[in-house]
Design a protein around this motif. Structure first.
Motif, PDB file in Angstrom:
ATOM      1  N   ALA A 158      47.571  41.964  52.589  1.00 59.74           N
ATOM      2  CA  ALA A 158      46.233  41.192  52.835  1.00 59.74           C
ATOM      3  C   ALA A 158      45.549  40.969  51.657  1.00 59.74           C
ATOM      4  O   ALA A 158      44.980  40.066  51.362  1.00 59.74           O
ATOM      5  CB  ALA A 158      45.392  41.893  53.922  1.00 59.74           C
ATOM      6  N   VAL A 159      45.468  41.964  50.719  1.00 64.58           N
ATOM      7  CA  VAL A 159      44.863  41.800  49.402  1.00 64.58           C
ATOM      8  C   VAL A 159      45.768  40.626  48.600  1.00 64.58           C
ATOM      9  O   VAL A 159      45.014  39.889  47.875  1.00 64.58           O
ATOM     10  CB  VAL A 159      44.987  43.058  48.651  1.00 64.58           C
ATOM     11  CG1 VAL A 159      44.406  42.861  47.169  1.00 64.58           C
ATOM     12  CG2 VAL A 159      43.883  44.008  49.279  1.00 64.58           C
TER      13      VAL A 159
ATOM     14  N   VAL B 240      44.581  37.262  49.874  1.00 58.53           N
ATOM     15  CA  VAL B 240      43.348  36.900  49.482  1.00 58.53           C
ATOM     16  C   VAL B 240      43.653  36.275  48.022  1.00 58.53           C
ATOM     17  O   VAL B 240      42.910  35.569  47.646  1.00 58.53           O
ATOM     18  CB  VAL B 240      42.609  37.940  49.695  1.00 58.53           C
ATOM     19  CG1 VAL B 240      41.143  37.635  48.986  1.00 58.53           C
ATOM     20  CG2 VAL B 240      42.123  38.393  51.107  1.00 58.53           C
TER      21      VAL B 240
ATOM     22  N   VAL C 178      42.472  32.887  46.376  1.00 59.25           N
ATOM     23  CA  VAL C 178      41.468  32.735  45.483  1.00 59.25           C
ATOM     24  C   VAL C 178      41.616  32.256  43.848  1.00 59.25           C
ATOM     25  O   VAL C 178      41.015  31.656  43.416  1.00 59.25           O
ATOM     26  CB  VAL C 178      40.615  33.983  45.481  1.00 59.25           C
ATOM     27  CG1 VAL C 178      39.353  34.191  44.499  1.00 59.25           C
ATOM     28  CG2 VAL C 178      40.042  34.448  46.861  1.00 59.25           C
TER      29      VAL C 178
END
Length: 210
Positions: free
Chosen positions: A36-37, A40, A44
């Motif tokens: 998940a990190v 992201v 980003v």
């Protein structure tokens, strides 16, 4: 004469492959959190250099997990084709930098997702998802049903891919491989029949009665 036997397609997320690597031994919850990190960060952080770096991280994870390359590449083929098509369009519309960024980001995400699922047993992964979904009880959703839905998705994707390949081969055997209706209509009928069979099986077990 029948054509060559196709190996079963593992789907975009792959299949579990036993191993003893550090990634295999890591807790499933930790792997999902890191995935998940990573997702992201991919969204980003912008720029072709960072996208190539993310792809390098995913490739490194593949090497550390010591997964067979032939299984990974077979599961990645649809993502690679999509990345090539999207990248080509982005190159034409917005330049090479955006094309590299978009294509590399897509392949990196799919590859790392394949590594996570290939190094985590399906039942362990679904147990983690069920625990993460416990807060959904407050809005009327059962965590076990959420985990079941994810499991059905992971099992259905390769089944639908196999149906599409079999339908295309059948149309090709009749000399109709250039006729879209000869492929799309039978494939759609088989997919709907599979969905109804799955629904009937779930209903017979009393799932979804609430």
């Amino acid at each position: 004469m029948s054509g060559p036997i196709r190996p079963p397609w593992a789907g975009p997320l792959g299949l579990y492959h036993p191993g003893t690597s550090v990634i295999h031994r890591a807790p499933a919850g930790l792997k999902l959190a890191l995935l998940a990190v990573f997702a992201v960060a991919v969204v980003v952080v912008r720029g072709p250099a960072s996208s190539v770096a993310f792809l390098g991280i995913a490739l490194l994870a593949q090497l550390v997990a010591r997964l067979p390359w032939h299984r990974t590449t077979r599961g990645l083929l649809p993502a690679l084709v999509t990345a090539a098509l999207v990248g080509a369009y982005q190159w034409w519309a917005r330049g090479w930098a955006t094309a590299v960024e978009v294509a590399a980001d897509l392949v990196a995400l799919v590859l790392l997702g394949a590594v996570v699922t290939a190094t985590t047993r399906a039942d362990t992964l679904l147990d983690v998802l069920a625990r993460l979904a416990r807060p959904l009880r407050h809005v009327g959703l059962h965590p076990e049903m959420v985990a079941l839905a994810v499991g059905l998705f992971l099992r259905t994707v390769p089944v639908l891919a196999r149906m599409s390949l079999e339908t295309r081969d059948a149309a090709r055997a009749r000399g109709l491989d250039r006729e879209p209706r000869a492929i799309l209509v039978p494939a759609a009928v088989r997919m709907v029949a599979h969905a109804r069979t799955t629904g009937d099986a779930l209903a017979a077990r009393g799932l979804g009665d609430d």
